[in-house]
Design a protein around this motif. Structure first.
Motif, PDB file in Angstrom:
ATOM      1  N   PHE A   2       0.825  -1.201   0.000  1.00 42.27           N
ATOM      2  CA  PHE A   2       0.000   0.000   0.000  1.00 42.27           C
ATOM      3  C   PHE A   2       0.864   1.256   0.000  1.00 42.27           C
ATOM      4  O   PHE A   2       0.527   2.251  -0.626  1.00 42.27           O
ATOM      5  N   ILE A   3       1.973   1.209   0.732  1.00 43.00           N
ATOM      6  CA  ILE A   3       2.893   2.345   0.812  1.00 43.00           C
ATOM      7  C   ILE A   3       4.197   1.943   0.140  1.00 43.00           C
ATOM      8  O   ILE A   3       4.788   0.922   0.477  1.00 43.00           O
ATOM      9  N   THR A   4       4.639   2.763  -0.811  1.00 41.27           N
ATOM     10  CA  THR A   4       5.896   2.515  -1.503  1.00 41.27           C
ATOM     11  C   THR A   4       6.894   3.584  -1.076  1.00 41.27           C
ATOM     12  O   THR A   4       6.624   4.778  -1.198  1.00 41.27           O
ATOM     13  N   LEU A   5       8.027   3.135  -0.562  1.00 41.93           N
ATOM     14  CA  LEU A   5       9.065   4.048  -0.095  1.00 41.93           C
ATOM     15  C   LEU A   5      10.222   4.039  -1.088  1.00 41.93           C
ATOM     16  O   LEU A   5      10.737   2.985  -1.444  1.00 41.93           O
ATOM     17  N   THR A   6      10.599   5.209  -1.547  1.00 41.95           N
ATOM     18  CA  THR A   6      11.812   5.354  -2.334  1.00 41.95           C
ATOM     19  C   THR A   6      12.790   6.179  -1.506  1.00 41.95           C
ATOM     20  O   THR A   6      12.490   6.527  -0.364  1.00 41.95           O
ATOM     21  N   HIS A   7      13.928   6.516  -2.064  1.00 43.90           N
ATOM     22  CA  HIS A   7      14.930   7.249  -1.278  1.00 43.90           C
ATOM     23  C   HIS A   7      14.489   8.670  -0.959  1.00 43.90           C
ATOM     24  O   HIS A   7      14.964   9.263   0.006  1.00 43.90           O
ATOM     25  N   ASP A   8      13.556   9.250  -1.731  1.00 44.32           N
ATOM     26  CA  ASP A   8      13.142  10.619  -1.439  1.00 44.32           C
ATOM     27  C   ASP A   8      11.629  10.828  -1.500  1.00 44.32           C
ATOM     28  O   ASP A   8      11.155  11.935  -1.292  1.00 44.32           O
ATOM     29  N   GLN A   9      10.851   9.766  -1.747  1.00 42.68           N
ATOM     30  CA  GLN A   9       9.404   9.922  -1.846  1.00 42.68           C
ATOM     31  C   GLN A   9       8.671   8.816  -1.106  1.00 42.68           C
ATOM     32  O   GLN A   9       9.184   7.721  -0.920  1.00 42.68           O
ATOM     33  N   VAL A  10       7.433   9.160  -0.723  1.00 42.05           N
ATOM     34  CA  VAL A  10       6.507   8.215  -0.113  1.00 42.05           C
ATOM     35  C   VAL A  10       5.246   8.234  -0.970  1.00 42.05           C
ATOM     36  O   VAL A  10       4.646   9.285  -1.174  1.00 42.05           O
ATOM     37  N   GLN A  11       4.858   7.060  -1.467  1.00 41.04           N
ATOM     38  CA  GLN A  11       3.663   6.952  -2.295  1.00 41.04           C
ATOM     39  C   GLN A  11       2.681   6.017  -1.605  1.00 41.04           C
ATOM     40  O   GLN A  11       3.073   4.993  -1.061  1.00 41.04           O
ATOM     41  N   PHE A  12       1.396   6.366  -1.651  1.00 38.30           N
ATOM     42  CA  PHE A  12       0.348   5.582  -1.016  1.00 38.30           C
ATOM     43  C   PHE A  12      -0.724   5.275  -2.047  1.00 38.30           C
ATOM     44  O   PHE A  12      -1.219   6.167  -2.731  1.00 38.30           O
ATOM     45  N   TYR A  13      -1.072   4.002  -2.174  1.00 37.68           N
ATOM     46  CA  TYR A  13      -2.141   3.562  -3.066  1.00 37.68           C
ATOM     47  C   TYR A  13      -3.073   2.654  -2.284  1.00 37.68           C
ATOM     48  O   TYR A  13      -2.645   1.636  -1.745  1.00 37.68           O
ATOM     49  N   TYR A  14      -4.338   3.036  -2.225  1.00 42.10           N
ATOM     50  CA  TYR A  14      -5.337   2.213  -1.541  1.00 42.10           C
ATOM     51  C   TYR A  14      -6.681   2.446  -2.215  1.00 42.10           C
ATOM     52  O   TYR A  14      -7.278   3.517  -2.069  1.00 42.10           O
ATOM     53  N   GLY A  15      -7.140   1.468  -2.947  1.00 37.37           N
ATOM     54  CA  GLY A  15      -8.396   1.619  -3.673  1.00 37.37           C
ATOM     55  C   GLY A  15      -8.277   2.730  -4.692  1.00 37.37           C
ATOM     56  O   GLY A  15      -7.388   2.745  -5.539  1.00 37.37           O
ATOM     57  N   SER A  16      -9.172   3.692  -4.616  1.00 33.89           N
ATOM     58  CA  SER A  16      -9.108   4.831  -5.535  1.00 33.89           C
ATOM     59  C   SER A  16      -8.291   5.987  -4.959  1.00 33.89           C
ATOM     60  O   SER A  16      -8.067   6.983  -5.637  1.00 33.89           O
ATOM     61  N   GLU A  17      -7.875   5.870  -3.723  1.00 34.74           N
ATOM     62  CA  GLU A  17      -7.088   6.919  -3.071  1.00 34.74           C
ATOM     63  C   GLU A  17      -5.603   6.719  -3.378  1.00 34.74           C
ATOM     64  O   GLU A  17      -5.076   5.615  -3.245  1.00 34.74           O
ATOM     65  N   HIS A  18      -4.949   7.769  -3.776  1.00 37.90           N
ATOM     66  CA  HIS A  18      -3.498   7.726  -3.931  1.00 37.90           C
ATOM     67  C   HIS A  18      -2.933   9.128  -3.745  1.00 37.90           C
ATOM     68  O   HIS A  18      -3.553  10.121  -4.083  1.00 37.90           O
ATOM     69  N   TRP A  19      -1.766   9.179  -3.135  1.00 37.78           N
ATOM     70  CA  TRP A  19      -1.053  10.434  -2.958  1.00 37.78           C
ATOM     71  C   TRP A  19       0.431  10.147  -2.949  1.00 37.78           C
ATOM     72  O   TRP A  19       0.868   9.023  -2.805  1.00 37.78           O
ATOM     73  N   GLN A  20       1.186  11.222  -3.115  1.00 39.46           N
ATOM     74  CA  GLN A  20       2.640  11.112  -3.183  1.00 39.46           C
ATOM     75  C   GLN A  20       3.245  12.353  -2.540  1.00 39.46           C
ATOM     76  O   GLN A  20       2.826  13.476  -2.824  1.00 39.46           O
TER      77      GLN A  20
END
Length: 133
Positions: A2-20
């Motif tokens: 659900f949460i993807t961590l990169t070295h400088d970003q946090v991305q969240f995907y859950y159903g139709s909700e997503h943010w970065q």
């Protein structure tokens, strides 16, 4: 995931909700647990009980025909109240440096996985703070 961590970003995907967000933009990331409100079920229960007592005391119905609908209403209310296992609603809360807050409702079954991913984010943030100092 659900949460993807990169070295400088946090991305969240859950159903139709997503943010970065960038790592430095997030002030707070966590889970919120709220107890469910059963106001509707409780108020209908009180109303049905009051109507049953009214018919019991002030009615001339001798054969007690009102008991069957009252028992049917109680059965429906009990089914509505107790058919769900989870008693809490869970939310992912994100507050950023721009004073913006995002609140996303999640399923109770997904809470452990998202909680572990939030812990990974907090550990990574802690490690980044240690590297800076």
């Amino acid at each position: 995931m659900f949460i993807t961590l990169t070295h400088d970003q946090v991305q969240f995907y859950y159903g139709s909700e997503h943010w970065q967000y960038n790592f430095n933009e997030i002030v707070e990331l966590g889970l919120l647990k709220k107890k469910k409100s059963y106001l509707f079920e409780n108020s209908v229960f009180v109303t049905v009980t009051a109507l049953a007592y009214y018919f019991l005391i002030f009615s001339d119905i001798v054969e007690l025909y009102y008991i069957i609908p009252v028992l049917l209403c109680y059965t429906i209310l009990i089914i509505l109240r107790f058919h769900n296992d989870p008693e809490f609603d869970y939310y992912v809360i994100v507050k950023d440096i721009y004073k913006k807050e995002i609140k996303t409702k999640i399923n109770a079954f997904d809470r452990p996985a998202i909680g572990k991913q939030i812990d990974q984010y907090l550990n990574l943030k802690f490690d980044r703070i240690l590297q800076i100092t």
